[in-house]
Write a protein that holds these residues in place. Structure first.
Motif, PDB file in Angstrom:
ATOM      1  N   ARG A   1       0.829  -1.193   0.000  1.00  0.00           N
ATOM      2  CA  ARG A   1       0.000   0.000   0.000  1.00  0.00           C
ATOM      3  C   ARG A   1       0.871   1.253   0.000  1.00  0.00           C
ATOM      4  NH1 ARG A   1      -3.733  -1.432   3.643  1.00  0.00           N
ATOM      5  NH2 ARG A   1      -2.720  -0.351   5.353  1.00  0.00           N
ATOM      6  N   LYS A   2       1.937   1.161   0.827  1.00  0.00           N
ATOM      7  CA  LYS A   2       2.846   2.313   0.886  1.00  0.00           C
ATOM      8  C   LYS A   2       3.477   2.561  -0.474  1.00  0.00           C
ATOM      9  CE  LYS A   2       4.176   2.734   5.668  1.00  0.00           C
ATOM     10  NZ  LYS A   2       5.088   2.212   6.689  1.00  0.00           N
TER      11      LYS A   2
ATOM     12  N   GLU B   1       1.000   4.026  -2.653  1.00  0.00           N
ATOM     13  CA  GLU B   1       0.833   5.449  -2.335  1.00  0.00           C
ATOM     14  C   GLU B   1       1.987   6.261  -2.903  1.00  0.00           C
ATOM     15  OE1 GLU B   1       0.425   5.705   1.890  1.00  0.00           O
ATOM     16  OE2 GLU B   1      -1.651   4.958   1.824  1.00  0.00           O
TER      17      GLU B   1
ATOM     18  N   GLN C   1       1.551   6.495  -6.494  1.00  0.00           N
ATOM     19  CA  GLN C   1       0.477   7.438  -6.775  1.00  0.00           C
ATOM     20  C   GLN C   1       1.016   8.863  -6.674  1.00  0.00           C
ATOM     21  OE1 GLN C   1      -2.175   6.092  -7.681  1.00  0.00           O
ATOM     22  NE2 GLN C   1      -3.722   7.669  -7.740  1.00  0.00           N
TER      23      GLN C   1
END
Ligand code: C2E
Ligand code: CA
Ligand code: CA
Length: 949
Positions: free
Chosen positions: A315-316, A319, A322
């Motif tokens: 997820r990190k 992110e 992103q």
């Protein structure tokens, strides 16, 4: 008191002592003491030849005693502990010894049993302890065996464990002296056709079993069990149960013949120990199972934990990606140049991948060239654009796919000759796409040993590359837009300066004549107005206006061509200029008209001198197309004065008028506008308005008629209508005076129509009166102004129909000048007139330069030889030759000829001799009004001519 045991340490000592007592008391010489040890008998002590006595087995089996032999059982309650056997008759005296022996044996037995019990206890305790001491089942099993060995002869011993889930029996511990190979495993429920094993039977039965060999065979047969290997003498098995009573396995002890058979106590002990073994194994198994479960749980937890960590990391990463994506997008929008964009991009990339060295290569397909808009490297110098070679970048471009070069694959690479720079340890490049177009390559490389790019890095790079492609196109578009702007600005600047130049040129053009480069009419008007204003405000010097017109310029132009005409104008400009002072202002007003502003004029004298100089300047011929051409100049001069002028334009008008006067006076010269002319001019203006009125009234303008006579017969063949103005005050005015006014004022077309109408009316009347025959033609003069009137032909057609005149009766006389001005329009109008059926005559033939060419270009029916030739006919040879030539030409072109201006009999004679068709002139009749036509005189000519024949 000492116990028996203390006195007699062992049963053997006690037995020996009892036998010695027997010998003393009873005289017994042969005796033996037996003791039972389990199933066997032991001879404790003997006296004399004891082998002559019966054995204990014999006695127990109820064997008969030999005569003289006696035996006494040594009992403890019911149980026989041993025998005392002797020969002789010792009798009751033996009883105390027997009792002593009995007690001794019992004591020994109890002692042995106590020792065995203690031993067993200890062993069982140790067995129990094993569960605590040993961690795993593998450690427990040898210990268990050791303890069993303490309890009994367990040299052939095995432990079977039952896996409830798999329904399989394992043999984790197996010792068999005779048959050392243990079975691998055993099925508790064997497949069809396979026999059950003894162990499986035991486990399924759940009860302890002790079998002798015979019994074993029996059982196997009864139950249909398989039995492999050697048959033991006895087989003993006990199921192992857990705390819940479930069978978990079995422990088995086998004894072969060479082994001491187990006593029942030992058998009991075995079964008892088996229960302990069961507990221990159960505990160990349970514990290992627990441990296994704990381990499993722990691993599960660890797995879950790892997954969670991975998810968090993912997820990190997402992110971060992103964020990077946003920043890339932002970069591509905010970067002003490609360089700035790629630099920023490198910084972002370095946050995700070890990317100290990064390059962006772009491939230009049209040029077949790789360029490097971005290249940051710790060691290598910036790369120059080059044609594709064999590098990594080229490989990516060629395949269109990512390329990962790690140290391993690097090892096979041949070192390059000029390799002085450190070699990258790992290289990773991905293609840059925009849509499906391969734009180039994004690559990173590392010189560090511990940085090795992997698939993960490739993913990141591809991810970034995906967004570079689009961003690159955007940034490039932006960049090209900027260059386009710069170019545009440059172009605008250039265009502006071009426009300035063009504007200047336009301004110059708007004020100058393109041919002579002299100021044009509008520039002249401005200059004139400025001069007038300065003068009229009293500040400026007196000035004069010169109006110059080239005589016969049109003829030159038409005869020698426009090029020659242009040359003449150019030359004229230069000649005029040469006569002026530098501050005089010369302009070309248009056509062959020039004008000059002359400053500092005190009186008419100065002007006249300059005007005369100009006129003289034109007396020299101009060489045009190899020919000498004389083009004289007519000049009009006017001096500015406050008395007569109020505006600048009037000065030019009067100069023009003065020039016109020069023309009227025979051209080539100058006229200074003076009081007389001013009155004349005023007169003309008055005449104009009077003419306008005359055209509206009846009877002021009259057609005069001048007849034509046929040269052969003297017959009247036609009349030419010539305009006359019967002015109420001024009397009869000839066309030479009022026609210029009519031409200038535009009244001429109205005058011509007036004349045509009046003449046709007259002819029609004469015809009706029978004065003239149908062969008599009517000639009307037509001004060139009509060639602008598209309605003319239709109007004439209407008129002749109105007067019922055959169209061929009407002849329209046109002069050369009409044709010179507008040759194209003239052709159209003449064509329309021909269609109508009227006939066309070329008037004043021979006066211009180009009459001959007109004859070919336009269709004429009649040619009128100009009166100047007729006038000189009997005086100069030249004129006669010209007239002869004209007649020949007319004959060749099938044209009628009219000779004008016949005044004398000589002229008439010559023309008749030359065969001229028709004749006109004062000799026959001057133009006269209709009522003044001398019909009798005309009839006389007919007679005269016919008489001559
Ligand atoms: P033009 O068409 O050449 O006319 C002939 C001129 O010569 C006439 O002058 C006529 O009176 C004159 N004339 C005739 N016979 C002789 C002769 O034997 N000797 C001499 N010296 N002259 C002779 P006019 O009537 O003064 O007309 C002058 C010009 O005015 C004409 O020349 C013609 O071009 C023009 N004109 C006359 N009437 C009209 C008209 O109604 N409309 C137009 N547009 N022009 C006209
Ligand atoms: Ca005429
Ligand atoms: Ca004429």
């Amino acid at each position: 008191m000492k116990s028996m045991a203390e006195y007699l340490a062992t049963p053997e000592q006690a037995a020996a002592m009892a036998l010695s007592l027997l010998q003393e008391q009873g005289g017994v010489r042969v005796a033996a003491v037996w003791r039972q040890l389990g199933a066997a008998w032991q001879l404790l002590a003997a006296l004399g030849a004891a082998d002559a006595l019966p054995s204990a087995e014999t006695l127990e089996g109820g064997g008969r005693l030999d005569a003289g032999c006696e035996a006494m059982p040594l009992r403890a309650g019911e149980q026989v502990l041993g025998w005392l056997v002797w020969r002789g008759d010792a009798g009751p005296a033996l009883n105390p010894s027997a009792a002593l022996l009995c007690a001794h044996l019992l004591c020994a037995r109890l002692g042995a049993e106590q020792v065995a019990a203690r031993e067993a206890n200890e062993a069982l305790f140790d067995i129990s302890q094993l569960a605590e001491e040993c961690g795993t089942i593998d450690q427990v099993l040898p210990g268990l065996h050791r303890q069993m060995m303490r309890l009994m002869d367990a040299s052939n011993f095995y432990i079977a464990l039952y896996d409830d889930e798999a329904q399989v029996i394992h043999f984790p511990f197996y010792i068999d002296q005779r048959d050392p190979a243990p079975p691998a495993s055993d099925a508790i429920f064997p497949l069809a056709g396979h026999a059950q094993s003894l162990t499986a039977w035991l486990i399924r039965g759940g009860k302890p079993v002790v079998l002798s060999r015979e019994r074993l065979l029996e059982v196997c047969q009864q139950e249909g069990l398989s039995r492999q290997g050697l048959l033991p003498a006895s087989w003993m098995g006990a199921p192992l149960a857990n705390a819940g009573g479930h069978v978990i396995g079995a422990v088995v002890l086998q004894l072969y013949e060479d082994q001491t058979p187990l006593t029942s106590a030992e058998q009991q002990l075995f079964l008892f120990a088996a229960r302990h073994v069961g507990f221990v194994l159960e505990r160990v198994l349970h514990r290992s199972q627990l441990e296994r479960q704990v381990w499993l749980r722990t691993s599960e937890l660890e797995g879950a934990n790892a997954r969670l960590r991975a998810e968090v990391a993912e997820r990190k990463r997402a992110e971060r990606f992103q964020g990077a994506l946003f920043r890339i997008a932002e970069l591509s929008n905010t970067s002003l140049s490609l360089e700035a964009f790629l630099g920023g991009l490198h910084r972002l990339l370095a946050e995700m991948v070890p990317a100290r060295n990064c390059l962006v290569a772009l491939y230009d397909q049209a040029e077949d060239c790789i360029s490097f808009p971005y290249c940051a490297d710790e060691y290598a110098p910036p790369l120059k654009p080059h044609r594709p070679g064999k590098g990594f970048v080229e490989q990516v471009l060629h395949s269109g796919r990512p390329l990962l070069i790690d140290p391993y694959s690097q090892q096979n690479r041949q070192p390059e000759a000029d390799e002085e720079l450190p070699r990258p340890k790992s290289w990773l490049g991905v293609p840059l796409y925009c849509g499906t177009d391969l734009l180039g390559v994004l690559a990173v490389q590392s010189y560090e040993e511990d940085v090795v790019y992997n698939f993960r890095d490739q993913e990141v790079l591809e991810f970034v590359a995906n967004h570079i492609g689009a961003a690159l196109t955007r940034v490039k578009a932006l960049e090209s837009l900027q260059t386009a702007y710069v170019e545009l600005e440059q172009r605008v600047r250039e265009r502006t300066s071009e426009l300035d130049a063009v504007n200047a040129q336009l301004e110059f053009d708007s004020l100058h004549d393109p041919l002579t480069k002299l100021p044009n009419r509008s520039y002249f008007s401005k200059a004139l107005r400025r001069a007038w204003e300065t003068y009229s405000h009293g500040g400026g010097e007196r000035f004069a206006v010169l109006f110059i017109d080239l005589d016969r310029f049109k003829l030159v132009n038409d005869t020698l061509g426009h090029l020659a005409g242009d040359h003449l104008l150019f030359e004229a400009g230069a000649r005029i200029r040469s006569c002026l002072r530098h501050y005089d202002f010369l302009a070309r007003l248009g056509g062959d008209e020039f004008a000059v502003l002359m400053f500092g004029m005190d009186g008419g004298g100065d002007c006249e001198r300059i005007a005369q100089r100009i006129v003289s300047e034109f007396e020299r011929p101009v060489i045009l197309a190899g020919r000498e051409v004389f083009s004289t100049a007519s000049v009009g001069v006017v001096l500015a004065d406050h008395e007569h002028y109020h505006k600048a334009d009037d000065l030019l008008r009067d100069a023009d008028h003065a020039m016109y006067c020069t023309k009227q006076q025979g051209r080539q010269g100058y006229t200074l506008f003076n009081h007389e002319l001013r009155i004349n001019q005023a007169d003309q203006l008055a005449l104009e308005s009077e003419l306008r009125r005359a055209l509206e009234e009846e009877g002021q303008l009259l057609p005069y008629f001048q007849p034509f006579i046929e040269g052969d017969s003297g017959e009247l063949v036609g009349f030419e209508a010539l305009a006359r103005w019967q002015h109420p005050q001024r009397g009869l005015i000839s066309p030479g005076l009022f026609l210029p006014i009519a031409e200038e004022s535009g009244l001429i077309t109205r005058l011509d129509r007036y004349m045509l109408n009046a003449a046709c009316a007259q002819l029609s009347a004469w015809r009706a009166q029978g004065r003239v025959g149908p062969e008599v033609a009517l000639h009307i003069n037509l001004s060139s102004a009509h060639f602008h009137d598209p309605e003319l032909a239709a109007w004439i057609g209407e008129r002749i129909r109105h007067y019922r005149l055959p169209p061929a009766t009407l002849h329209l006389e046109i002069t050369e000048s009409a044709l010179i001005d507008q040759p194209e329009i003239a052709a159209t109008v003449m064509h329309a007139l021909h269609e109508l059926g009227v006939r066309l005559a070329l008037d004043d033939f021979g006066t211009g330069y180009s009459a001959l060419s007109y004859l070919h270009r336009y269709r004429f029916d009649v040619l009128k030889i100009d009166q100047s030739f007729v006038f000189d006919l009997d005086r100069t040879q030249e004129s006669a030759a010209i007239v002869r030539a004209i007649l020949a030409l007319a004959k060749a072109l099938d044209l009628e000829v009219v000779a004008e201006g016949v005044e004398t009999a000589a002229q008439l004679a010559m023309l008749k001799k030359m065969g001229c068709g028709k004749l006109q002139g004062f000799y026959f009749a001057a133009p006269a009004p209709a009522q003044g036509v001398d019909w009798e005189r005309l009839a006389r000519f007919r007679k005269e001519f016919q008489g001559e024949r």
